[in-house]
Design a protein around this motif. Structure first.
Motif, mmCIF file in Angstrom:
data_model
loop_
_atom_site.group_PDB
_atom_site.id
_atom_site.type_symbol
_atom_site.label_atom_id
_atom_site.label_comp_id
_atom_site.label_asym_id
_atom_site.label_seq_id
_atom_site.Cartn_x
_atom_site.Cartn_y
_atom_site.Cartn_z
ATOM 1 N N GLY A 1 11.004 112.366 -29.260
ATOM 2 C CA GLY A 1 11.869 111.673 -30.188
ATOM 3 C C GLY A 1 11.087 110.642 -30.958
ATOM 4 N N ARG A 2 11.803 109.944 -31.845
ATOM 5 C CA ARG A 2 11.144 108.904 -32.612
ATOM 6 C C ARG A 2 12.147 107.834 -33.020
ATOM 7 N N GLY A 3 11.609 106.751 -33.540
ATOM 8 C CA GLY A 3 12.513 105.696 -33.968
ATOM 9 C C GLY A 3 11.766 104.638 -34.733
ATOM 10 N N GLY A 4 12.491 103.569 -35.073
ATOM 11 C CA GLY A 4 11.835 102.508 -35.807
ATOM 12 C C GLY A 4 12.835 101.557 -36.434
ATOM 13 N N ARG A 5 12.277 100.592 -37.153
ATOM 14 C CA ARG A 5 13.074 99.565 -37.796
ATOM 15 C C ARG A 5 13.294 99.918 -39.267
ATOM 16 N N TYR A 6 14.550 99.752 -39.703
ATOM 17 C CA TYR A 6 14.900 100.060 -41.098
ATOM 18 C C TYR A 6 15.711 98.909 -41.662
ATOM 19 N N ASP A 7 15.046 97.971 -42.314
ATOM 20 C CA ASP A 7 15.747 96.765 -42.753
ATOM 21 C C ASP A 7 16.315 96.883 -44.165
ATOM 22 N N GLU A 8 16.103 98.047 -44.813
ATOM 23 C CA GLU A 8 16.623 98.187 -46.173
ATOM 24 C C GLU A 8 17.722 99.245 -46.285
ATOM 25 N N LEU A 9 17.904 100.035 -45.211
ATOM 26 C CA LEU A 9 18.840 101.164 -45.286
ATOM 27 C C LEU A 9 20.281 100.705 -45.506
ATOM 28 N N LEU A 10 20.723 99.677 -44.775
ATOM 29 C CA LEU A 10 22.115 99.240 -44.863
ATOM 30 C C LEU A 10 22.468 98.765 -46.272
#
Lengths: 385, 213
Positions: free
Chosen positions: A275-284
């Motif tokens: 799996g994978r993941g991460g931080r997305y501070d612009e998506l919202l």
């Protein structure tokens, strides 16, 4: 013959048992950490899926509704969750903790369907939130009995800040070269400032034991933000290693298309990507409600494969036990039904009725086939044996 | 655990084996004309070699059956699989070119729209003509591609050229080079990132990078 198209498959009862075994364990951990399950629609409008401008349209399986509007089957649960949080969960205080277990679809050479489980932590930025997600991930994998896993940890913000020093026209090509690990393409880039090229090649090679990687990265000429990015990584690595998690720091970890802005990671066991993941501070913000976010998703098929390799057998064997009730004559039928109802009220074990009027010999064979050891023969007068 | 290396049958095999041999990794048995083995585990047990068709090298690497492979850029471009492309090994030079019957056309622009192009490299041909916004029909062929324009089945071919002799002998001429191709060192992306069993030392030994920092 009628077969499902390549890339999708039936989950037969024994497959479903394995899948549930994994899902129940993950769900328990997600819940313990306060993550509530959400179910978003399988279909979204194409505009929703590509709102962030960072989704590869060619990877989305598309269809049209009766009015001709373009719809897409979700290729990834995160955009739908972000939409729901931004537009529907307005009154919930930050941070919003959500989990999901769902199927996703990809349009590759052949369409594909697979299952993911994961969480999103929305409304909390910074290293503590990153840490929560990674430690929760560790708990989830522990709950499945996977202790030997490796985290490949990167920092998209940091990596991208180097790319943004390149002329805009070159950036997509450079990013593509980094994401597909194409060192030859990077080396062949002749129009790039030699200093920047040297830094990008160094980034390309910067991966491995966290302390060594960080030490090398600190030798680069860094801006304040880049310094901060490395400090965040340093604290994350410290927390993870305190939990006994193997971390590979990989400063070239970036995807050609994604919405990540901060730390990113891949979860591996042996040579298998789980799996994978991460931080997305612009998506919202693309859904009208700016907020930081971070999360991960696990691929259930890959998890199941790795777990079964470890155990050398299915995670759950087919259900054994229970009772088979056999009415000896049609007149015994009502007694058999009453008996079955009584047994079901007494115990959670399965109670099955013989419906096909098999001979006593055939009943024994049938009971063996379905894994039931106890047979109850019901006579016309209601007596049982 | 062993590191598995996928080796390409054909033009690149000899030099590939020589380069590995220089590092003490001996797969020379693959060159023996009596050899029928498709997999050899080298003496130390640290490395295994797979002898596969050149087109299949990126497939074995992308699926993780081999962690390392050596294959021409032409094949990599055509197969378009997720593998890490780590170094240009410089040998096995050839070029992907558009060729036509001698004196038929001077340049690619002269080819009539909707003409036919025969090629074993369908993706290369498709991408090249798409980039030029030239509508063409690609005819996939898997050998003796030079015949197609001679017989009038196609106006042009897209094919690999090394010396150019086959083209010349068959009365064809190159009108444009699409790209140069040499042997590339490739690796399974996740294995490369994880760097288990000293994979990076092997890759570095096969093709040393200049020190950057």
């Amino acid at each position: 013959m009628y077969q499902p198209p390549t890339g999708v498959r039936d989950l037969l009862p024994s497959d479903v048992l394995q899948k549930l075994w994994i899902e129940e364990r993950l769900q328990r951990v997600f819940q313990q950490w306060g993550y509530q399950r959400i179910i978003t629609p399988t279909l979204e409008r194409i505009e929703t899926l590509q709102a962030s401008g960072s989704v590869d349209l060619s990877g989305i399986l598309q269809l049209r509704d009766a009015e001709g509007a373009s719809l897409g089957l979700r290729p990834d649960p995160t955009p739908s969750l972000a939409r729901a949080v931004a537009t529907r969960l307005i009154d919930t205080p930050w941070p919003v903790r959500l989990s999901y277990q769902t199927n996703v679809f990809r349009s590759t050479a052949r369409p594909q369907e697979f299952y993911q489980a994961g969480i999103e932590l929305i409304g909390a930025g910074g290293a503590f939130a990153d840490g929560e997600v990674l430690l929760l991930l560790n708990d989830a994998l522990q709950a499945l009995g996977l202790s030997e896993w490796t985290l490949i940890l990167g920092a998209v913000g940091f990596t991208r800040s180097w790319l943004s020093a390149a002329p805009e026209a070159l950036r997509p090509r450079l990013r593509q070269a980094l994401s597909s690990l194409d060192r030859v393409a990077l080396e062949a880039e002749t129009s790039l400032d030699p200093e920047l090229k040297r830094a990008l090649l160094l980034l390309f090679d910067l991966r491995g034991e966290p302390k060594q990687v960080l030490a090398k990265a600190y030798t680069l000429a860094l801006s304040d933000t880049q310094q901060q990015d490395l400090q965040t990584l340093e604290s994350l690595v410290g927390w993870l290693e305190a939990q006994g998690i193997t971390v590979i720091l990989d400063l070239s970890l970036v995807e050609a298309f994604d919405y990540y802005t901060g730390m990113v990671f891949e979860i591996c066991v042996r040579d298998c990507l789980l799996g994978r993941g991460g931080r997305y501070d612009e998506l919202l913000a693309s859904y009208g409600r700016p907020a930081p976010g971070v999360g991960f998703s696990l691929n259930l098929e890959a998890l199941q494969q790795v777990l079964m390799q470890d155990k050398q057998r299915p995670l759950v064997s087919r259900p054994e036990g229970g009772v088979l009730i056999v009415p000896k004559t049609p007149q015994a039928w009502s007694h058999a039904l009453a008996k079955a109802a009584h047994l079901r009220s007494q115990s959670p074990e399965r109670v099955e009725l013989e419906l096909l009027g098999r001979s006593p010999e055939a009943v024994l064979v049938y009971a063996e086939q379905i894994g039931i050891a106890q047979i109850l023969w019901v006579e016309e007068d209601g007596t049982t044996a | 655990m062993t590191i598995t290396i996928a080796l390409p049958k054909g033009a690149l095999l000899k030099e590939t084996i020589a380069r590995l041999q220089a590092l003490g990794i001996d797969f020379s048995e693959f060159l023996d004309s009596n050899n029928r083995l498709l997999k050899i585990v080298e003496r130390s047990g640290r490395y295994a070699g797979l002898l596969v068709r050149a087109q299949d090298v990126p497939v074995y690497v992308a699926y993780g059956q081999a962690q390392v492979g050596i294959v021409g850029y032409d094949v990599l471009y055509e197969k378009n699989l997720p593998v890490a492309q780590l170094a240009d090994l410089g040998f096995g030079y050839c070029r992907m070119s558009v060729a036509v019957k001698k004196d038929a056309y001077n340049s690619v622009q002269d080819l009539p729209p909707h003409c036919r192009v025969a090629s074993k490299f369908v993706r290369c041909a498709r991408q090249f003509f798409d980039a030029r916004v030239m509508p063409v029909e690609i005819i996939p062929l898997y050998g003796s591609v030079e015949l197609a324009p001679l017989l009038g089945m196609s106006e042009a071919i897209v094919d690999l050229v090394s010396s150019g002799r086959t083209l010349k002998d068959n009365g064809l001429v190159e009108i444009e080079k699409i790209f140069d191709s040499t042997a590339r060192l490739i690796a399974h992306p996740l294995s490369y990132r994880l760097n288990r069993e000293g994979l990076s030392e092997l890759l570095e030994a096969i093709h040393p990078h200049p020190v950057l920092a």
